[in-house]
Design an enzyme around this catalytic site. Sequence first.
Site, short mmCIF file in Angstrom:
data_model
loop_
_atom_site.label_atom_id
_atom_site.label_comp_id
_atom_site.label_asym_id
_atom_site.label_seq_id
_atom_site.Cartn_x
_atom_site.Cartn_y
_atom_site.Cartn_z
N TYR A 152 6.70 -9.76 6.94
CA TYR A 152 6.70 -8.32 7.17
C TYR A 152 7.24 -8.02 8.57
CZ TYR A 152 3.71 -7.24 3.11
OH TYR A 152 3.20 -7.08 1.84
N ASP B 127 0.82 -1.20 0.00
CA ASP B 127 0.00 0.00 0.00
C ASP B 127 0.86 1.26 0.00
OD1 ASP B 127 -2.32 -1.52 0.10
OD2 ASP B 127 -2.46 -1.45 2.28
#
Length: 283
Positions: free
Chosen positions: A123, A62
């Site tokens: 992540y 994003d």
Amino acid sequence: MSDEVEPGFVRVRLDLSYDGKDFSGWARQTERRTVQGELESAIRTVTRSARTYDLTVAGRTDAGVHARGQVAQVDLPEEVWDEHREKLLRRLAGRLPRDVRVWRATEAPAGFNARFSAVWRRYAYRVTDAPGGADPLLRGHVLWHERELDVTAMNAAAQALLGEHDFAAYCKKREGATTIRTLQQFSWERGADGVITGTVRADAFCHNMVRSLVGALLFVGDGRRPVDWPGKVLAVGIRDPGVHVVRPHGLTLEEVGYPADELLAERSRQARRMRTLPGVGCC
């Protein structure tokens, strides 16, 4: 996005990183700066090609999210690859803006698909609860949380989220897409510098999933929610307005994992199937 490479083309794997601060995410957009747009433009320029070659990526990030270990692929004509392969990295370094870099460009093995062949994505979300705020030199990559965090409580809460579940409560729903994922790791550790790193690894992630999970755990860590709350939210299976989606700048895609070369094609086929949980569905 096929696993089959068109005759006369070579599939090239690109390993890259970028600072997401000034990008409107990965995916190409007409009037906004994106990582895909910059890379495709640079490849077209340095190879002196008349057309743009589309990129496929392991995980679309994003706006504002960083990547240290992103993986993408591009199919290039054999003659273009033969001509530029030895100097491609240096030429891209001279053409790309300084907030995105390609570190490796190699011919991909048969069956490789950057997105569907991946078996996990890892992540890291970095946050500090230091009373004085985040280190100014790290402020673009570390979230400041104004309340003190209990890492032990956060790790206890994370245990209920591990495994294969429908993460609809932590995802922004997309039409026709499943929200079933397998969360393989979710752990928190406070470093000597006071920065708390949350490591989140799964076979795949749905939209906003990592930042929603982190938001839920931060509320446990600062005492606003009990340890069992994130698990209860998951069990309900619908978006909970109490789950806060944290800001993107603390999030970095660190690494993408792939199986052995001979298993790439099969993994890609499996990943394309619409998943259901045991006992869910018809028949």
